[in-house]
Design a protein around this motif. Structure first.
Motif, PDB file in Angstrom:
ATOM      1  N   TRP A  36       0.862  -1.182   0.000  1.00  0.00           N
ATOM      2  CA  TRP A  36       0.000   0.000   0.000  1.00  0.00           C
ATOM      3  C   TRP A  36       0.901   1.236   0.000  1.00  0.00           C
ATOM      4  O   TRP A  36       1.848   1.328   0.789  1.00  0.00           O
ATOM      5  CB  TRP A  36      -0.911   0.034   1.223  1.00  0.00           C
ATOM      6  CG  TRP A  36      -2.091  -0.880   1.140  1.00  0.00           C
ATOM      7  CD1 TRP A  36      -2.205  -2.136   1.666  1.00  0.00           C
ATOM      8  CD2 TRP A  36      -3.345  -0.609   0.496  1.00  0.00           C
ATOM      9  NE1 TRP A  36      -3.437  -2.662   1.383  1.00  0.00           N
ATOM     10  CE2 TRP A  36      -4.160  -1.749   0.666  1.00  0.00           C
ATOM     11  CE3 TRP A  36      -3.863   0.488  -0.208  1.00  0.00           C
ATOM     12  CZ2 TRP A  36      -5.463  -1.812   0.165  1.00  0.00           C
ATOM     13  CZ3 TRP A  36      -5.141   0.418  -0.714  1.00  0.00           C
ATOM     14  CH2 TRP A  36      -5.932  -0.728  -0.522  1.00  0.00           C
ATOM     15  N   PHE A  37       0.570   2.168  -0.862  1.00  0.00           N
ATOM     16  CA  PHE A  37       1.299   3.413  -0.994  1.00  0.00           C
ATOM     17  C   PHE A  37       0.302   4.567  -0.909  1.00  0.00           C
ATOM     18  O   PHE A  37      -0.898   4.359  -1.096  1.00  0.00           O
ATOM     19  CB  PHE A  37       2.027   3.465  -2.350  1.00  0.00           C
ATOM     20  CG  PHE A  37       3.018   2.348  -2.542  1.00  0.00           C
ATOM     21  CD1 PHE A  37       2.593   1.088  -2.948  1.00  0.00           C
ATOM     22  CD2 PHE A  37       4.365   2.556  -2.339  1.00  0.00           C
ATOM     23  CE1 PHE A  37       3.502   0.051  -3.124  1.00  0.00           C
ATOM     24  CE2 PHE A  37       5.286   1.531  -2.522  1.00  0.00           C
ATOM     25  CZ  PHE A  37       4.846   0.278  -2.909  1.00  0.00           C
ATOM     26  N   ARG A  38       0.808   5.747  -0.643  1.00  0.00           N
ATOM     27  CA  ARG A  38      -0.079   6.911  -0.626  1.00  0.00           C
ATOM     28  C   ARG A  38       0.660   8.127  -1.170  1.00  0.00           C
ATOM     29  O   ARG A  38       1.886   8.202  -1.112  1.00  0.00           O
ATOM     30  CB  ARG A  38      -0.611   7.187   0.775  1.00  0.00           C
ATOM     31  CG  ARG A  38       0.435   7.620   1.788  1.00  0.00           C
ATOM     32  CD  ARG A  38      -0.192   7.705   3.183  1.00  0.00           C
ATOM     33  NE  ARG A  38       0.775   8.156   4.186  1.00  0.00           N
ATOM     34  CZ  ARG A  38       0.524   8.205   5.498  1.00  0.00           C
ATOM     35  NH1 ARG A  38      -0.679   7.835   5.961  1.00  0.00           N
ATOM     36  NH2 ARG A  38       1.452   8.629   6.335  1.00  0.00           N
ATOM     37  N   GLN A  39      -0.117   9.049  -1.697  1.00  0.00           N
ATOM     38  CA  GLN A  39       0.455  10.289  -2.208  1.00  0.00           C
ATOM     39  C   GLN A  39      -0.457  11.448  -1.855  1.00  0.00           C
ATOM     40  O   GLN A  39      -1.622  11.471  -2.261  1.00  0.00           O
ATOM     41  CB  GLN A  39       0.682  10.222  -3.719  1.00  0.00           C
ATOM     42  CG  GLN A  39       1.456  11.405  -4.253  1.00  0.00           C
ATOM     43  CD  GLN A  39       1.994  11.168  -5.645  1.00  0.00           C
ATOM     44  OE1 GLN A  39       1.511  10.317  -6.391  1.00  0.00           O
ATOM     45  NE2 GLN A  39       3.029  11.913  -6.024  1.00  0.00           N
ATOM     46  N   ALA A  92      -4.590  11.464   1.784  1.00  0.00           N
ATOM     47  CA  ALA A  92      -3.836  11.157   0.568  1.00  0.00           C
ATOM     48  C   ALA A  92      -4.683  10.264  -0.330  1.00  0.00           C
ATOM     49  O   ALA A  92      -5.723   9.755   0.089  1.00  0.00           O
ATOM     50  CB  ALA A  92      -2.527  10.440   0.907  1.00  0.00           C
ATOM     51  N   VAL A  93      -4.204  10.068  -1.547  1.00  0.00           N
ATOM     52  CA  VAL A  93      -4.732   9.012  -2.398  1.00  0.00           C
ATOM     53  C   VAL A  93      -3.930   7.754  -2.077  1.00  0.00           C
ATOM     54  O   VAL A  93      -2.698   7.784  -2.086  1.00  0.00           O
ATOM     55  CB  VAL A  93      -4.622   9.360  -3.889  1.00  0.00           C
ATOM     56  CG1 VAL A  93      -5.131   8.204  -4.741  1.00  0.00           C
ATOM     57  CG2 VAL A  93      -5.402  10.633  -4.199  1.00  0.00           C
ATOM     58  N   GLN A 120      -9.328   7.870  -2.553  1.00  0.00           N
ATOM     59  CA  GLN A 120      -9.037   9.064  -1.761  1.00  0.00           C
ATOM     60  C   GLN A 120      -9.422   8.836  -0.308  1.00  0.00           C
ATOM     61  O   GLN A 120     -10.530   8.387  -0.007  1.00  0.00           O
ATOM     62  CB  GLN A 120      -9.814  10.262  -2.310  1.00  0.00           C
ATOM     63  CG  GLN A 120      -9.661  11.537  -1.491  1.00  0.00           C
ATOM     64  CD  GLN A 120      -8.284  12.142  -1.615  1.00  0.00           C
ATOM     65  OE1 GLN A 120      -7.735  12.266  -2.709  1.00  0.00           O
ATOM     66  NE2 GLN A 120      -7.697  12.543  -0.483  1.00  0.00           N
ATOM     67  N   VAL A 121      -8.516   9.181   0.581  1.00  0.00           N
ATOM     68  CA  VAL A 121      -8.779   9.193   2.016  1.00  0.00           C
ATOM     69  C   VAL A 121      -8.571  10.614   2.514  1.00  0.00           C
ATOM     70  O   VAL A 121      -7.500  11.194   2.315  1.00  0.00           O
ATOM     71  CB  VAL A 121      -7.851   8.225   2.771  1.00  0.00           C
ATOM     72  CG1 VAL A 121      -7.993   8.408   4.280  1.00  0.00           C
ATOM     73  CG2 VAL A 121      -8.147   6.786   2.375  1.00  0.00           C
ATOM     74  N   THR A 122      -9.598  11.172   3.120  1.00  0.00           N
ATOM     75  CA  THR A 122      -9.516  12.525   3.666  1.00  0.00           C
ATOM     76  C   THR A 122      -9.861  12.486   5.146  1.00  0.00           C
ATOM     77  O   THR A 122     -10.935  11.995   5.521  1.00  0.00           O
ATOM     78  CB  THR A 122     -10.477  13.470   2.931  1.00  0.00           C
ATOM     79  OG1 THR A 122     -10.169  13.472   1.527  1.00  0.00           O
ATOM     80  CG2 THR A 122     -10.358  14.885   3.469  1.00  0.00           C
ATOM     81  N   VAL A 123      -8.948  12.979   5.961  1.00  0.00           N
ATOM     82  CA  VAL A 123      -9.151  13.005   7.405  1.00  0.00           C
ATOM     83  C   VAL A 123      -9.268  14.472   7.815  1.00  0.00           C
ATOM     84  O   VAL A 123      -8.307  15.228   7.763  1.00  0.00           O
ATOM     85  CB  VAL A 123      -7.996  12.335   8.156  1.00  0.00           C
ATOM     86  CG1 VAL A 123      -8.305  12.281   9.651  1.00  0.00           C
ATOM     87  CG2 VAL A 123      -7.747  10.936   7.617  1.00  0.00           C
TER      88      VAL A 123
END
Length: 125
Positions: A36-39, A92-93, A120-123
């Motif tokens: 799993w990666f995020r940007q 991040a995505v 997309q994850v938005t906190v």
């Protein structure tokens, strides 16, 4: 066609939880390590976690250790990333990726072969 499809992203308040899924189609995940990666906007892609193809050993980046858990269900051809105690900096995505091999130890610093489209994850409060 070999595909990975992520799902489970969304908007969550700080301290909340999300579970991301990475489903494979066109191939079986049995022989692949999954990362799993995020940007985040304006930032480079960051490796988050990975799970080996055979013995289920895992690796976590320091930034998520103790909060995220990666798991795999080969019967469902799916890998999961459970994210707890989410922070705004986790926004991040998130992408999952597959690399054949890495049966007993996975690393995030190598090239992965198959990538999903991201979720997309938005906190935010």
């Amino acid at each position: 066609q070999l595909q990975l499809v992520e799902s489970g992203g969304g908007l969550v308040q700080p301290g909340g939880s999300l579970r991301l899924s990475c489903a494979a189609s066109g191939f079986t995940l049995d022989y692949y390590a999954i990362g799993w990666f995020r940007q985040a906007p304006g930032k480079e892609r960051e490796g988050v976690s990975c799970i080996s193809s055979s013995d289920g050993s895992t690796y976590y980046a320091d930034s998520v250790k103790g909060r995220f858990t990666i798991s795999r269900d080969n019967a469902k051809n799916t890998v999961y990333l459970q994210m707890n105690s989410l922070k705004p900096e986790d926004t991040a995505v998130y992408y999952c990726a597959a690399r054949i091999g890495m049966s007993r130890r996975c690393v995030l610093s190598v090239e992965y072969d198959i990538w999903g489209q991201g979720t997309q994850v938005t906190v935010s409060s």
